[in-house]
Write an enzyme that holds these catalytic residues in place. Structure first.
Site, PDB file in Angstrom:
ATOM      1  N   GLY A 260       0.819  -1.203   0.000  1.00 55.93           N
ATOM      2  CA  GLY A 260       0.000   0.000   0.000  1.00 55.93           C
ATOM      3  C   GLY A 260       0.851   1.251   0.000  1.00 55.93           C
ATOM      4  O   GLY A 260       2.081   1.199   0.029  1.00 55.93           O
TER       5      GLY A 260
ATOM      6  N   PRO B 177       2.583   4.802   1.247  1.00 51.90           N
ATOM      7  CA  PRO B 177       3.248   5.163   2.500  1.00 51.90           C
ATOM      8  C   PRO B 177       2.261   5.795   3.475  1.00 51.90           C
ATOM      9  O   PRO B 177       1.342   6.515   3.086  1.00 51.90           O
ATOM     10  CB  PRO B 177       4.307   6.176   2.055  1.00 51.90           C
ATOM     11  CG  PRO B 177       4.541   5.887   0.611  1.00 51.90           C
ATOM     12  CD  PRO B 177       3.223   5.418   0.072  1.00 51.90           C
ATOM     13  N   GLY B 178       2.463   5.516   4.749  1.00 49.56           N
ATOM     14  CA  GLY B 178       1.635   6.116   5.782  1.00 49.56           C
ATOM     15  C   GLY B 178       0.313   5.427   6.023  1.00 49.56           C
ATOM     16  O   GLY B 178      -0.529   5.954   6.756  1.00 49.56           O
ATOM     17  N   THR B 179       0.103   4.243   5.448  1.00 53.73           N
ATOM     18  CA  THR B 179      -1.169   3.537   5.655  1.00 53.73           C
ATOM     19  C   THR B 179      -1.110   2.544   6.807  1.00 53.73           C
ATOM     20  O   THR B 179      -2.082   1.840   7.058  1.00 53.73           O
ATOM     21  CB  THR B 179      -1.590   2.813   4.368  1.00 53.73           C
ATOM     22  OG1 THR B 179      -0.495   2.028   3.885  1.00 53.73           O
ATOM     23  CG2 THR B 179      -1.999   3.807   3.300  1.00 53.73           C
ATOM     24  N   GLY B 180       0.027   2.453   7.495  1.00 56.36           N
ATOM     25  CA  GLY B 180       0.098   1.623   8.703  1.00 56.36           C
ATOM     26  C   GLY B 180       0.653   0.236   8.487  1.00 56.36           C
ATOM     27  O   GLY B 180       0.482  -0.638   9.344  1.00 56.36           O
TER      28      GLY B 180
ATOM     29  N   THR C  17       3.833  -0.902   8.440  1.00 60.77           N
ATOM     30  CA  THR C  17       4.892  -1.268   9.385  1.00 60.77           C
ATOM     31  C   THR C  17       4.392  -1.245  10.821  1.00 60.77           C
ATOM     32  O   THR C  17       4.673  -2.151  11.615  1.00 60.77           O
ATOM     33  CB  THR C  17       6.085  -0.313   9.231  1.00 60.77           C
ATOM     34  OG1 THR C  17       6.545  -0.351   7.872  1.00 60.77           O
ATOM     35  CG2 THR C  17       7.217  -0.716  10.152  1.00 60.77           C
TER      36      THR C  17
ATOM     37  N   SER D 167      -3.496   2.149 -18.059  1.00 64.95           N
ATOM     38  CA  SER D 167      -4.838   2.528 -17.620  1.00 64.95           C
ATOM     39  C   SER D 167      -5.297   3.892 -18.130  1.00 64.95           C
ATOM     40  O   SER D 167      -6.454   4.266 -17.939  1.00 64.95           O
ATOM     41  CB  SER D 167      -4.914   2.510 -16.088  1.00 64.95           C
ATOM     42  OG  SER D 167      -4.013   3.440 -15.537  1.00 64.95           O
TER      43      SER D 167
ATOM     44  N   LYS E 192      -7.517   4.859  -6.783  1.00 65.41           N
ATOM     45  CA  LYS E 192      -7.903   5.835  -7.814  1.00 65.41           C
ATOM     46  C   LYS E 192      -9.231   6.511  -7.472  1.00 65.41           C
ATOM     47  O   LYS E 192      -9.387   7.732  -7.639  1.00 65.41           O
ATOM     48  CB  LYS E 192      -8.000   5.147  -9.174  1.00 65.41           C
ATOM     49  CG  LYS E 192      -6.660   4.678  -9.722  1.00 65.41           C
ATOM     50  CD  LYS E 192      -6.828   3.948 -11.050  1.00 65.41           C
ATOM     51  CE  LYS E 192      -5.477   3.493 -11.605  1.00 65.41           C
ATOM     52  NZ  LYS E 192      -5.608   2.772 -12.874  1.00 65.41           N
TER      53      LYS E 192
END
Length: 769
Positions: free
Chosen positions: A346, A348-351, A353, A665, A708
């Site tokens: 996903g 960065p910053g989506t949790g 780690t 796309s 998106k």
């Protein structure tokens, strides 16, 4: 005449045979009588009287007479006479035996030299005295042996101690030559004496070995005890070698590891502290002896408590949490420490780690993180071989060592950012680590012994799957981390980011207040991302500024929406907001990036020229091919515009020009932009689209749809066209996003053009519904 059948007894003429009274009664069926005459028959095998048959009796026996019956001690003495040939054997119903026996003569005319016989007899007696000297009968045996007057008497007396079989004993009885019988008895006696002596020597030697082992063990225990006492009295003086010796006893190493460690310890003792290799040997032993080798017992994890831990640490992520709970349930049922290798993918910053820490807390295990971004040396994974100074274990074993246990939760972070070099391929080295069928014997080059990684719960993280090799990806289960919606971000900010920011800045809760409108504005105008990393940075900035004001004397600080421009010292990020009015040739597209979804404008311009197509905006080969396909489709849909296109140059640009872009796309967006351009039809920017197109005008499915659509909703898009085959992916899209967007599935590019009121000239490309 009474027949006495006996098994494995030396039957020799003219000797005394001692027999228990009870044994006589059992074999004859009657009590013995004094001076009773007997025929003593030799049996081929041990049998009871009731089991004896004619075939069980040897054809030669010996006659005898009962000379003494001792009732008190329960034995009888039978004096044997001459040998006898036994014939006509009859066994009656009461199991008594009747035989016909005739005297068997020795070889006629054979004489034995009396002096020679006496000399041989004396030697045998001396050998027997030596034989019994080491036994409990040593003192009594001398007088007992001295009374023997013949070799026959000695052989008969030794009968209970002879190792010879019944056949060997019978061969002496059937020998007709008295001289040969003498030789055979002498040989048998000597052989048995030697066999006994050899047995005694072996037993004595074995006993000596045992005594040596016992003594050595006792000395070692005493030395260990004394050394322990000294170590306890002066712990500062315990030597390195002694420390390693103690550690090797108790750390539960497998056999291979223990042998290698003992080998290195032996070298350490030989080298001494002044050796240049001492440091390398010391470091190796220090590493392997402090490594956790003992397997931890599996613990049953309460699913409700585990979910509570995950919900406490992270807001949302329902699909991810459900998958983790499923993994824990399987681990409980199978009573094992680990399961599938999970790959969290996903923006960065989506949790990705941080949820690894929550999983470790839910399982009650140690947490360890291994950063793989930029690693290009295979030795970073497998370790360096101990052939040079500075060798060290790989990152996997180093992380196990730091965790102190054999079953930590290990997060392999940024696995998509591994790279190859002349030093090897670290991604290939990870194949063994992440394969449950192989990692139970993972061998780090530095350790050079197998280590069991099967209890480690591996969790990998990545921003994209594109750069992960297929063999490595095949070993992992991919779990997508979707970006957060504005509402989810607001909850995360209130429940997690703001409290942590206050604590980090040392600000009491009653000293700083951030309005809800301010948080919403930060989310909408100052952070355009799928995760919350940028949101965290903005909140940290507010806390630092508030800390300055509080330290300057203000009692409390409140942050309002209108003050954000001054606090954050930056312009709102309006560049991703859709424009209000559309122009022909400009269409809003949707793109997926490693940091989440984003909107993408396709700009096209037609000028007088020679039919040349120019594409700018740092587009990759796939996207350039999509532009070529789009132009061909437009020519096919608008035959009347072909001459115009031949006399014009078309320029396609995708801002911003400094960012590389690629992927199929944008095909539907490029086609719509060119159709809008040649027909002069303007399309509102609040309509966006995504999908790959083929030369027959069909719209093919794409990836990254949730990200998106989130970007579309975040940027102010109202209506989105998506490939019909992607409708199933809407299950992964947040309901908040779907409620704010009109989503239309399409099968053909003409479906989009018709919905946007862009006329199509060629009916052959129209979608037949």
């Amino acid at each position: 005449m009474t027949v006495l059948p006996l098994y494995n007894v030396m039957l020799i003429p003219e000797t005394n045979l001692y027999l228990q009274t009870q044994a006589f009664t059992q074999m004859t069926g009657k009590e013995p009588e004094n001076q009773e005459r007997l025929i003593i028959a030799a049996l081929k095998s041990a049998k009871k009287r009731e089991e004896i048959t004619e075939d069980d009796i040897y054809p030669i026996g010996v006659s005898g007479i009962v000379t003494e019956i001792n009732s008190e001690q329960g034995y009888i003495v039978i004096r044997t006479k001459k040998r006898a040939d036994i014939t006509d054997i009859t066994i009656f119903a009461d199991h008594t035996i009747n035989v016909t026996a005739t005297r068997r003569e020795d070889t006629p005319g054979e004489d034995v030299n009396p002096d020679d016989e006496r000399a041989r007899l004396d030697k045998v007696k001396q050998a027997m005295i030596g034989y019994f000297s080491n036994s409990q009968y040593g003192n009594l045996s001398r007088g007992y042996i001295a009374q023997f007057n013949s070799m026959s008497e000695i052989a008969a007396a030794m009968s209970p101690w002879l190792f010879n079989s019944a056949e060997d004993r019978y061969r002496i009885l059937e020998e007709d030559s008295k001289a040969k019988r003498l030789d055979m008895m002498e040989k048998m006696i000597y052989e048995n004496i030697e066999m006994t002596n050899i047995g005694n020597e072996a037993a004595n030697a074995q006993e000596a070995d045992y005594q040596k082992i016992y003594r050595e063990s006792a000395l070692k225990k005493q030395i260990d005890y004394l050394q322990k006492e000294l170590d306890d009295m002066h712990p500062e003086n315990v030597s390195d070698i002694r420390k390693f010796e103690i550690a090797l006893k108790d750390n539960g190493m497998n056999e291979d590891a223990k042998k290698e460690a003992e080998k290195v310890l032996g070298r350490l003792k030989q080298e001494g502290k002044n050796s240049p290799e001492y440091g390398m040997l010391y470091d190796y032993l220090d590493f392997v002896t402090t490594l956790s080798w003992k397997k931890e017992e599996p613990k049953h994890i309460d699913l409700k408590e585990a979910r509570a831990v995950l919900d406490e640490d992270h807001y949302g992520l329902k699909k991810v949490k459900d998958r983790i709970i499923q993994q824990i349930a399987v681990m409980n049922l199978k009573n094992q420490q680990a399961g599938s290798i999970l790959l969290f993918v996903g923006a960065p910053g989506t949790g990705k780690t941080s949820i690894g820490k929550s999983i470790a807390r839910a399982l009650g295990r140690k947490y360890v993180r291994v950063a793989l971004g930029g690693v290009r040396d295979e030795a970073e994974i497998r370790g360096h071989r101990r052939t040079y100074v500075g060798a060290m274990p790989g990152r996997i074993m180093d992380a196990i060592h730091k965790s102190g246990v054999s079953n930590p939760v290990m997060v392999l972070d940024e696995i998509d950012k591994l790279s190859e070099s002349y030093n090897g391929d670290p991604a290939s080295a990870l194949l063994e680590v992440l394969d449950p069928e192989q990692n139970n014997s993972f061998t780090d080059h530095y350790m050079n012994v197998p280590y069991d990684l099967s209890d480690v719960l591996f969790i990998c993280t990545a921003n994209t799957l594109d750069t992960i090799p297929a063999p490595l990806l095949n070993r992992m289960e991919v779990i997508q981390f979707q970006g957060y919606t504005p509402i989810e971000k607001e909850h995360i900010a209130r429940d997690h980011l703001i409290p942590k920011a206050f604590e980090k800045a040392g600000i009491p809760k009653d000293k700083l207040s951030i309005d809800d409108d301010a948080i919403e504005t930060i989310i909408s105008d100052y952070t355009m991302e799928g995760g919350v990393r940028g949101l965290k940075k903005r909140i940290d900035t507010l806390c630092r500024i508030a800390a300055v004001k509080i330290e300057s004397g203000e009692s409390s600080v409140t942050v309002h929406k209108d003050e954000l421009r001054d606090y954050l010292d930056m312009h709102p990020l309006h560049q991703d907001k859709v424009k209000e009015e559309g122009r022909p040739g400009i269409i809003t597209g949707l793109a997926w990036t490693q940091v989440g979804g984003t909107i993408l404008y396709i700009e096209s311009l037609m000028t007088k020229g020679t039919g040349k197509l120019t594409i700018t905006g740092q587009l990759g080969d796939v996207m350039k091919e999509s532009a070529t396909i789009a132009l061909s489709l437009v020519k096919a849909m608008y035959p009347s515009k072909i001459k115009l296109l031949e006399k014009s140059d078309i320029h396609i640009h995708v801002p911003d020009g400094s960012t590389p872009k690629d992927g199929p796309s944008a095909g539907i967006t490029l086609t719509t932009a060119l159709a809008s351009l040649v027909t002069g039809t303007a399309v509102t920017p609040q309509v966006a689209m995504t999908g790959e197109v083929s030369l027959n005008g069909s719209v093919n499915p794409i990836g990254g749809l949730p990200e998106k659509l989130m970007a579309a909703q975040r940027s102010g898009v109202k209506h989105v066209f998506i490939p019909e085959e992607n409708m199933e992916d809407l299950r992964d899209v947040a309901q908040e996003v779907k409620d704010n967007l009109e989503i239309t599935p399409v099968k053909q590019v003409t479906d989009v053009l018709n919905a946007l009121n862009i006329p199509v000239e060629n009916p052959s490309l129209q979608n037949n519904k």
